[in-house]
Design a protein around this motif. Structure first.
Motif, mmCIF file in Angstrom:
data_model
loop_
_atom_site.group_PDB
_atom_site.id
_atom_site.type_symbol
_atom_site.label_atom_id
_atom_site.label_comp_id
_atom_site.label_asym_id
_atom_site.label_seq_id
_atom_site.Cartn_x
_atom_site.Cartn_y
_atom_site.Cartn_z
ATOM 1 N N LEU A 75 0.843 -1.201 0.000
ATOM 2 C CA LEU A 75 0.000 0.000 0.000
ATOM 3 C C LEU A 75 0.874 1.245 0.000
ATOM 4 O O LEU A 75 1.901 1.280 0.669
ATOM 5 C CB LEU A 75 -0.884 0.029 1.247
ATOM 6 N N PRO A 78 -0.638 6.294 3.289
ATOM 7 C CA PRO A 78 -2.015 6.799 3.186
ATOM 8 C C PRO A 78 -2.019 8.313 3.096
ATOM 9 O O PRO A 78 -1.223 8.978 3.768
ATOM 10 C CB PRO A 78 -2.662 6.314 4.483
ATOM 11 N N SER B 90 -5.679 -0.391 -4.380
ATOM 12 C CA SER B 90 -4.662 0.671 -4.321
ATOM 13 C C SER B 90 -3.833 0.687 -5.597
ATOM 14 O O SER B 90 -3.435 1.758 -6.048
ATOM 15 C CB SER B 90 -3.790 0.495 -3.091
ATOM 16 N N THR B 91 -3.574 -0.494 -6.229
ATOM 17 C CA THR B 91 -2.833 -0.459 -7.508
ATOM 18 C C THR B 91 -3.682 0.217 -8.571
ATOM 19 O O THR B 91 -3.157 0.960 -9.398
ATOM 20 C CB THR B 91 -2.468 -1.878 -8.014
ATOM 21 N N GLU B 93 -5.916 2.549 -8.085
ATOM 22 C CA GLU B 93 -5.915 3.983 -7.798
ATOM 23 C C GLU B 93 -4.581 4.601 -8.211
ATOM 24 O O GLU B 93 -4.540 5.709 -8.743
ATOM 25 C CB GLU B 93 -6.167 4.220 -6.309
#
Lengths: 310, 106
Positions: A75, A78, B90-91, B93
């Motif tokens: 990820l 953030p 997430s990839t 995005e």
């Protein structure tokens, strides 16, 4: 004395849980969660549930921890969250305390004497030739739960693979780390994997009469496979590999086949043939252990990459 | 018996922690962790019930123990699937973000 130990353990558990939920950053929260899982395993030992402790530490802390750490790295950092409403945290805390208090009251009001099925299990266990009552419940008395649990595990892998960009899922999952393994990892994999595989097989064999069993064993074997992958000792297998897919299916479908055969041999779904219960139970355990090991490792490795990139 | 009661109460408190985490987490990963803490608390209450049900020579009732083992595995399956969805999201995005930035500049 032991009550003091239990009280300290409960306090540490609570601090661990608060560490997980109150830490803002993702990586410290995941590391706190792994520690929380290990403490929970200790609590299960104190509750005389060693089978559950092994499962909690292997799956709830170990393999979940790897999956979550892998996710933290994948990820991006953030984006700064918009400031929450100032009343959110106090309100959430009030709701949480209310739920915890209601549950605590329910725990204090548990009926006395405690209802139990232990006597039923003790009466029926000799027929299965097993010595470990938990294995007996898992594989005989509540075999349907265990069968469906295998199906859930399989469906979870199907869900993970469905996120692959290759609809046929034939490629290799991306390696856990793009860099080559450092020398200590390779050394650790070479030294630890044979011992770990032995421990995994022992847990499977001992599970019939002592704490252990298919799930704990499968988790240890999966961990050893992942260790070999991380230490660059073996290559990540291609998802389209036929023997890999057969191993994945052997557990749930082998168990299902035994279940249907139960109608012919014992007159009931998931019944075991009279006289050969233990042999069939061990065969089922071996099949589901192999499937669990392969499925868990593949879930951790993630969806297969595109054909072009593999 | 008091040991089982203690762990039952700890389980209730852990459920509270999990609910707080679910409600206040800013990201999806925090919610997944909160859900797992909550589950751990529920399992621990089950463990207290199993310990209270010690009888017939067993130090704890094996039926709730077997249910908890199944529960841990199912919770792991849900977690792994949620994490895989989150990484994929997430990839996607990350791929969409540069395109958006380009549109704003023109």
């Amino acid at each position: 004395m032991s009550l003091l130990f239990d009280a300290v353990l409960c306090l540490l558990l609570l601090l661990g849980a608060l560490g997980v939920v109150a830490t803002g950053a993702a990586r410290p929260a995941v590391i706190a969660f792994i520690g929380y899982g290990l403490l929970l395993g200790l609590a299960w030992v104190r509750l005389d549930a060693v089978d559950v402790a092994l499962t909690e530490i292997a799956i709830g802390s170990g393999i979940s921890g790897v999956v979550l750490l892998h996710c933290v790295r994948a990820l991006p950092a953030p984006p700064r969250a918009p400031a929450a409403h100032p009343m959110l945290r106090p309100l959430a805390a009030a709701i949480a305390v209310a739920i915890a208090a209601a549950l605590a009251l329910a725990v204090l009001a548990l009926p006395e004497p405690a209802p139990t099925r232990a006597a039923d299990v003790a009466a029926a266990l000799p027929a299965t030739d097993l010595g470990n009552p938990v294995t007996g419940v898992l594989l005989v008395f509540r075999a349907l739960d265990t069968l469906l649990e295998k199906v859930v595990l399989f469906l979870s892998l199907v869900g993970v693979w469905a996120l692959s960009r290759d609809p046929a899922c034939r490629g290799r999952p991306a390696p856990l780390s793009p860099e080559p393994a450092p020398a200590p990892s390779a050394f650790l994999a070479r030294v630890l994997a044979p011992i770990g595989v032995l421990v995994g097989l022992y847990l499977l064999w001992a599970g019939a009469d002592h704490p252990g069993g298919a799930f704990q064993s499968g988790a240890v074997l999966a961990a050893m496979g992942l260790l070999l992958v991380m230490g660059d000792q073996i290559r990540v297998p291609a998802a389209g590999n036929r023997s890999l897919r057969l191993l994945m299916l052997a557990g749930p479908f082998g168990f299902l086949a035994v279940g249907f055969a139960g109608w012919a041999t014992a007159g009931v779904f998931l019944g075991y043939p009279p006289g050969a219960e233990k042999a069939v139970i061990i065969a089922v355990e071996v099949a589901i252990t192999l499937s669990i090991a392969v499925t868990l490792a593949l879930i951790v490795l993630g969806p297969p990459a595109d054909e072009g990139r593999s | 018996m008091t040991g089982a009661l203690l762990f039952g109460l700890a389980g209730a408190a852990l459920v509270g922690c999990g609910v707080y985490g679910l409600l206040t987490a800013s990201g999806a990963l925090g919610r997944i962790l909160g859900f797992n803490v909550l589950g751990g608390g529920v399992f621990l209450i089950f463990g207290a019930v199993a310990r209270r049900g010690a009888a017939a020579g067993f130090s704890a009732d094996p039926v709730p123990q077997a249910l908890v083992i199944t529960g841990i595995v199912v919770a792991f399956c849900a977690t792994a699937l949620a994490v895989a969805l989150l990484v994929r999201l997430s990839t996607m995005e990350a791929r969409a973000a540069p395109a958006d930035a380009g549109e704003k500049e023109t």
